[in-house]
Design a protein around this motif. Structure first.
Motif, short mmCIF file in Angstrom:
data_model
loop_
_atom_site.label_atom_id
_atom_site.label_comp_id
_atom_site.label_asym_id
_atom_site.label_seq_id
_atom_site.Cartn_x
_atom_site.Cartn_y
_atom_site.Cartn_z
N GLY A 89 58.23 8.89 47.29
CA GLY A 89 58.59 7.51 47.61
C GLY A 89 60.05 7.18 47.36
N ARG A 90 60.78 8.09 46.66
CA ARG A 90 62.20 7.85 46.40
C ARG A 90 63.05 9.01 46.88
N ASP A 91 62.54 9.76 47.85
CA ASP A 91 63.29 10.89 48.40
C ASP A 91 64.30 10.41 49.43
N GLY A 92 65.35 11.20 49.60
CA GLY A 92 66.29 10.99 50.69
C GLY A 92 65.98 11.92 51.84
N TYR A 93 66.62 11.68 52.99
CA TYR A 93 66.34 12.47 54.19
C TYR A 93 67.63 12.90 54.86
N ILE A 94 67.67 14.17 55.29
CA ILE A 94 68.78 14.68 56.09
C ILE A 94 68.19 15.49 57.23
N ASP A 95 69.04 15.86 58.18
CA ASP A 95 68.58 16.70 59.29
C ASP A 95 68.23 18.09 58.75
N ILE A 96 67.21 18.73 59.34
CA ILE A 96 66.73 20.01 58.83
C ILE A 96 67.81 21.10 58.96
N LYS A 97 68.65 21.02 59.98
CA LYS A 97 69.73 22.01 60.12
C LYS A 97 70.75 21.84 59.01
N ASP A 98 71.04 20.60 58.63
CA ASP A 98 71.95 20.36 57.51
C ASP A 98 71.37 20.89 56.21
N ALA A 99 70.04 20.74 56.05
CA ALA A 99 69.39 21.23 54.83
C ALA A 99 69.50 22.75 54.75
N ARG A 100 69.26 23.42 55.87
CA ARG A 100 69.34 24.88 55.88
C ARG A 100 70.78 25.35 55.66
N GLU A 101 71.74 24.61 56.21
CA GLU A 101 73.14 24.96 55.99
C GLU A 101 73.52 24.77 54.53
N LEU A 102 73.03 23.68 53.93
CA LEU A 102 73.33 23.40 52.53
C LEU A 102 72.76 24.50 51.63
N LEU A 103 71.58 25.00 51.99
CA LEU A 103 70.93 26.05 51.20
C LEU A 103 71.29 27.46 51.68
N ARG A 104 72.14 27.53 52.71
CA ARG A 104 72.57 28.80 53.28
C ARG A 104 71.37 29.67 53.68
N MET A 105 70.44 29.04 54.35
CA MET A 105 69.28 29.77 54.86
C MET A 105 69.65 30.43 56.18
N ASP A 106 69.40 31.72 56.29
CA ASP A 106 69.69 32.42 57.54
C ASP A 106 68.46 32.55 58.42
N LYS A 107 67.30 32.04 57.91
CA LYS A 107 66.06 32.05 58.69
C LYS A 107 65.49 30.64 58.73
N GLU A 108 64.62 30.39 59.71
CA GLU A 108 64.04 29.06 59.87
C GLU A 108 62.82 28.90 58.95
N GLU A 109 63.09 28.86 57.65
CA GLU A 109 62.03 28.68 56.67
C GLU A 109 61.74 27.18 56.50
N VAL A 110 60.54 26.87 56.06
CA VAL A 110 60.18 25.49 55.70
C VAL A 110 59.34 25.52 54.43
N MET A 111 59.37 24.43 53.69
CA MET A 111 58.57 24.34 52.47
C MET A 111 57.26 23.59 52.70
N GLU A 112 57.23 22.80 53.77
CA GLU A 112 56.08 21.91 53.93
C GLU A 112 55.92 21.54 55.39
N VAL A 113 54.67 21.40 55.82
CA VAL A 113 54.38 20.88 57.16
C VAL A 113 53.45 19.69 56.99
N ALA A 114 53.93 18.49 57.33
CA ALA A 114 53.13 17.27 57.23
C ALA A 114 52.41 17.04 58.55
N VAL A 115 51.11 16.79 58.48
CA VAL A 115 50.27 16.68 59.67
C VAL A 115 49.69 15.28 59.79
N ARG A 116 49.77 14.72 60.98
CA ARG A 116 49.16 13.42 61.27
C ARG A 116 48.01 13.62 62.24
N LEU A 117 46.85 13.04 61.92
CA LEU A 117 45.68 13.15 62.79
C LEU A 117 45.59 11.95 63.73
N LYS A 118 44.85 12.12 64.80
CA LYS A 118 44.63 11.00 65.72
C LYS A 118 43.81 9.90 65.08
#
Length: 414
Positions: A203-232
């Motif tokens: 509830g108090r997190d900030g948000y940035i673009d995912i490419k900026d996050a990977r650049e900040l962490l120097r990720m050379d692969k398209e890794e993710v920590m979480e996938v949030a799912v919304r149902l119909k």
């Protein structure tokens, strides 16, 4: 049967004051239960919607073991590209899934060039995050609410941090993060919006673009920590969870063990405990309704039997069968319960309609909750049936007593 009901109704109308008072007690019990259920249901729906629609989604997929140390935002437990691809396939083919968003989660140092503070960040794809948690942009108190949720080079800052660090939309800030190998990297961002906080994890997190996050962490692969799912439809959550769990279990690690884990919003949010408390309170209020109806109807029927002993004796002496006598008193109890319950349902609908015209608004933590109570036909029919059933049960003992009465002794009663 028709004649029995007419006779029972006539007997109830003979004692109008007692009948009215008992029906009022039953009515009040029904109203208390239905209004509580409607208000509690509205509160639950509002809070669950707030949490799932602006933060968590209905389901979340992580690497196995990630949630055990989620508070520390571990960078070494990300989902690798192969696993992410298989998760994509499972989510795209499930008929209950409406949208999903991949996230890179990290902790960083936030600097306004004069002061430093820590911040939790979510690196997201703007369109996917908007679809998975559509209420997130409603939390933007300052900034562009109609454009992309988050743009490259910009950061959505939690309001509490923005006030503490004295930053506003358009200011330049620096985010510094340490990647999984211990290397430190910094990047300049522009504050693109201020996010109001909300109760619950994230509830108090900030948000940035995912490419900026990977650049900040120097990720050379398209890794993710979480996938949030919304149902119909959130009502399909149990069935969707079962299907997706089976599909995701096919994703295996090198040890041939499940590489992912699937959690519902309730498993990730402490508000789920409040939901359980509300359900428990509803259960106890149902017990109160049963007690009110049981005591009220039984008292009335016992008094009816006592006051009409000679009448019962006369009917028995005229050849009225015991089962007929029992049916008369049982019908009186059922009619009494039905009349009180119907009046209670009608009054409940009137009060609920009034509460939707003049809604109740109150503060819950940092949030302002507006209740819009509603009565489901299923709940109404359940309460109505419960009131009539308990009325019938309460009438059994007095009716049985009347049926077994000795006509000679009854006629002698003064």
């Amino acid at each position: 049967m028709k004649s029995t009901l007419k006779l029972a109704l006539r007997n109830l109308l003979r004692y109008q004051r007692r009948t009215l008072l008992t029906a009022l007690l039953i009515m009040l019990g029904v109203v208390a239960l239905l209004l509580f259920v409607a208000a509690a249901g509205s509160f639950k729906q509002t809070m669950v919607g707030s949490i799932t629609d602006s933060m968590l989604g209905h389901l979340q997929v992580h690497r196995k073991g990630y949630t055990a140390s989620m508070d520390n935002l571990p960078l070494t437990m990300s989902l690798q590209p192969r696993a992410v691809g298989l998760i994509d396939e499972a989510l795209k083919t499930d008929p209950a899934v409406l949208a999903y968003s991949k996230r890179v989660k990290l902790g960083a140092m936030f600097s306004n060039f004069t002061e430093n503070s820590s911040i939790r960040l979510n690196g997201v794809e703007a369109d996917a995050e908007d679809a998975a948690v559509p209420a997130l942009r409603q939390r933007i108190s300052d900034g562009n609410k109609t454009g992309p949720l988050v743009e490259p080079g910009k950061v959505l800052v939690p309001a509490l941090l923005a006030r503490g660090m004295k930053v506003k939309v358009g200011d330049s800030v620096v985010l510094v993060a340490t990647n999984a190998s211990g290397s430190v990297n910094g990047k300049t961002f522009v504050v693109g919006g201020i996010l109001e906080g909300i109760t619950g994890p994230g509830g108090r997190d900030g948000y940035i673009d995912i490419k900026d996050a990977r650049e900040l962490l120097r990720m050379d692969k398209e890794e993710v920590m979480e996938v949030a799912v919304r149902l119909k439809n959130i009502d399909n959550l149990p069935a969707a969870q079962k299907r997706l769990t089976a599909a995701l279990d096919t994703i295996r690690n090198k040890e041939d063990k499940p590489a992912t884990e699937l959690h519902t919003w309730a498993e990730l949010s402490p508000f789920a405990n409040i939901v359980k408390m509300i359900d428990m309170m509803t259960f106890f209020i149902r017990i109160m309704l049963v007690a009110i109806v049981l005591v009220s109807v039984m008292n009335v029927m016992l008094m009816a039997v006592y006051e009409r002993i000679r009448e019962i004796g006369t009917l028995a002496a005229m050849g009225t069968q015991p089962r007929k006598l029992m049916a008369i008193f049982l019908s009186e109890g059922l009619l009494l319960g039905l009349a009180g319950a119907l009046a209670g349902v009608a009054l409940s609908y009137a009060v609920v309609a009034a509460l939707n015209v003049w809604p109740v608004v109150f503060n819950f933590g940092r949030e302002q909750i507006t209740l819009h109570p509603a009565l489901s036909p299923f709940e109404v029919m359940g309460v109505l049936g419960l009131a009539v059933l308990v009325s019938g049960l309460a009438s059994l003992q007095p009716a049985w007593r009347a049926a077994l009465m000795d006509p000679i002794q009854a006629l002698r009663h003064v």
